[in-house]
Write a protein that holds these residues in place. Structure first.
Motif, short mmCIF file in Angstrom:
data_model
loop_
_atom_site.label_atom_id
_atom_site.label_comp_id
_atom_site.label_asym_id
_atom_site.label_seq_id
_atom_site.Cartn_x
_atom_site.Cartn_y
_atom_site.Cartn_z
N THR A 131 0.86 -1.18 0.00
CA THR A 131 0.00 0.00 0.00
C THR A 131 0.90 1.22 0.00
O THR A 131 1.86 1.29 0.77
CB THR A 131 -0.91 0.00 1.24
N HIS A 132 0.58 2.15 -0.88
CA HIS A 132 1.37 3.37 -0.99
C HIS A 132 0.42 4.57 -0.94
O HIS A 132 -0.61 4.58 -1.61
CB HIS A 132 2.16 3.38 -2.31
N ASN A 133 0.79 5.57 -0.14
CA ASN A 133 0.01 6.81 -0.08
C ASN A 133 0.72 7.88 -0.88
O ASN A 133 1.90 8.16 -0.64
CB ASN A 133 -0.17 7.26 1.37
N ALA A 134 0.01 8.44 -1.85
CA ALA A 134 0.54 9.51 -2.69
C ALA A 134 -0.42 10.68 -2.59
O ALA A 134 -1.55 10.61 -3.05
CB ALA A 134 0.64 9.03 -4.14
N LYS A 135 0.04 11.74 -1.95
CA LYS A 135 -0.83 12.89 -1.65
C LYS A 135 -2.05 12.37 -0.91
O LYS A 135 -1.92 11.77 0.14
CB LYS A 135 -1.16 13.67 -2.92
N ASP A 136 -3.26 12.53 -1.46
CA ASP A 136 -4.45 12.05 -0.75
C ASP A 136 -4.99 10.75 -1.34
O ASP A 136 -6.10 10.34 -1.03
CB ASP A 136 -5.53 13.14 -0.71
N ALA A 137 -4.21 10.08 -2.17
CA ALA A 137 -4.64 8.81 -2.78
C ALA A 137 -3.94 7.63 -2.09
O ALA A 137 -2.79 7.73 -1.68
CB ALA A 137 -4.30 8.79 -4.26
N THR A 138 -4.67 6.53 -2.00
CA THR A 138 -4.10 5.28 -1.50
C THR A 138 -4.11 4.27 -2.64
O THR A 138 -5.16 4.01 -3.23
CB THR A 138 -4.89 4.74 -0.31
N ILE A 139 -2.94 3.74 -2.95
CA ILE A 139 -2.79 2.75 -4.01
C ILE A 139 -2.39 1.44 -3.35
O ILE A 139 -1.46 1.40 -2.54
CB ILE A 139 -1.71 3.18 -5.03
N THR A 140 -3.09 0.36 -3.70
CA THR A 140 -2.79 -0.96 -3.15
C THR A 140 -2.58 -1.93 -4.30
O THR A 140 -3.38 -1.98 -5.24
CB THR A 140 -3.94 -1.45 -2.25
N VAL A 141 -1.50 -2.70 -4.23
CA VAL A 141 -1.21 -3.72 -5.23
C VAL A 141 -1.10 -5.06 -4.52
O VAL A 141 -0.38 -5.20 -3.53
CB VAL A 141 0.11 -3.42 -5.99
N PHE A 142 -1.84 -6.05 -5.04
CA PHE A 142 -1.74 -7.43 -4.56
C PHE A 142 -1.16 -8.26 -5.68
O PHE A 142 -1.63 -8.22 -6.82
CB PHE A 142 -3.12 -7.98 -4.18
N TYR A 143 -0.08 -9.01 -5.38
CA TYR A 143 0.54 -9.84 -6.40
C TYR A 143 1.29 -11.00 -5.75
O TYR A 143 1.46 -11.05 -4.54
CB TYR A 143 1.48 -9.01 -7.28
N ASN A 144 1.71 -11.94 -6.58
CA ASN A 144 2.51 -13.08 -6.12
C ASN A 144 3.90 -12.94 -6.69
O ASN A 144 4.07 -12.57 -7.86
CB ASN A 144 1.87 -14.40 -6.57
N ARG A 145 4.93 -13.24 -5.89
CA ARG A 145 6.32 -12.92 -6.20
C ARG A 145 7.15 -14.16 -6.52
O ARG A 145 7.77 -14.74 -5.64
CB ARG A 145 6.92 -12.19 -5.01
N PRO A 146 7.22 -14.55 -7.79
CA PRO A 146 8.05 -15.71 -8.14
C PRO A 146 9.54 -15.40 -8.01
O PRO A 146 9.94 -14.24 -8.03
CB PRO A 146 7.67 -15.98 -9.61
N PHE A 147 10.33 -16.45 -7.89
CA PHE A 147 11.78 -16.34 -7.79
C PHE A 147 12.42 -16.70 -9.14
O PHE A 147 11.89 -17.47 -9.91
CB PHE A 147 12.32 -17.31 -6.73
N LYS A 148 13.60 -16.16 -9.38
CA LYS A 148 14.35 -16.43 -10.60
C LYS A 148 14.87 -17.87 -10.65
O LYS A 148 14.73 -18.54 -11.66
CB LYS A 148 15.52 -15.43 -10.74
N LYS A 149 15.47 -18.34 -9.59
CA LYS A 149 15.99 -19.71 -9.47
C LYS A 149 16.86 -20.13 -10.66
O LYS A 149 16.64 -21.17 -11.26
CB LYS A 149 14.84 -20.70 -9.32
#
Length: 184
Positions: free
Chosen positions: A40-58
């Motif tokens: 979750t990131h707050n930019a001025k008066d906006a809230t941005i939320t990103v949901f994701y899955n984080r694969p590895f390079k391996k």
């Protein structure tokens, strides 16, 4: 006849139960290899939320191999990545209304298309491995240049940084990063 019907119902219920347990096990097992992340990131008066899955390079070749060039990528692993904002934004100068979107990309060697799609998809790919995205629901498509990373980014990452009047959303993995400029 009632005895046969009873057995049939029990067999069907047993198969359904086994199917649900198998799907639960598979989902839990894949999450170990590509863990979920919500930022979750707050930019001025906006809230941005990103949901994701984080694969590895391996030790794999990522862009142009595991993630083919010129094809839609779910931008992570498992479920489709979601991008939510509570305020209208300008993404690289183009308006995006407040709401929740799935985030898709089309990687290429020198630039990526970044796609905000208004539909929600349970899983990021179809059974045949193609992206589940329906282009009819694309709310915004931009193209941004790729930039090389000096060090290998082992795990796919999405992160934000404030820069003057802009917020920059970075997508980074392996030796590649893109920057998506956002303005509230």
């Amino acid at each position: 006849m009632p005895k046969l019907l009873k057995r049939t119902v029990l067999i069907v219920l047993g198969l359904i139960l086994i199917g649900f347990a198998g799907m639960y096990f598979m989902k839990q097992n894949t999450k170990k290899h590509s863990p979920e992340e919500t930022i979750t990131h707050n930019a001025k008066d906006a809230t941005i939320t990103v949901f994701y899955n984080r694969p590895f390079k391996k030790d794999r070749e990522i862009f142009g191999a595991l993630v083919p060039y010129g094809k839609v990528w779910r931008t992570g692993a498992n479920e489709a990545t979601t991008f939510s904002t509570d305020k209208d934004l300008l993404i690289d100068g183009t308006p995006l209304k407040a709401g929740t979107y799935t985030l898709w990309t089309i990687p290429n060697p020198k630039s990526w298309k970044v796609i905000f799609n208004s539909e929600q998809y349970g899983w990021g790919v179809n059974m045949n491995g193609t992206a589940k995205r329906d282009p009819a629901f694309d709310a915004l498509i931009i193209e941004v240049p790729t930039m090389p990373l000096l060090n290998i980014k082992e795990q796919f990452s999405i992160y934000f940084e404030n820069a003057n009047e802009f917020t920059i959303m970075y997508l980074a993995w392996d030796r590649t990063v893109i920057a998506v400029p956002i303005k509230v």
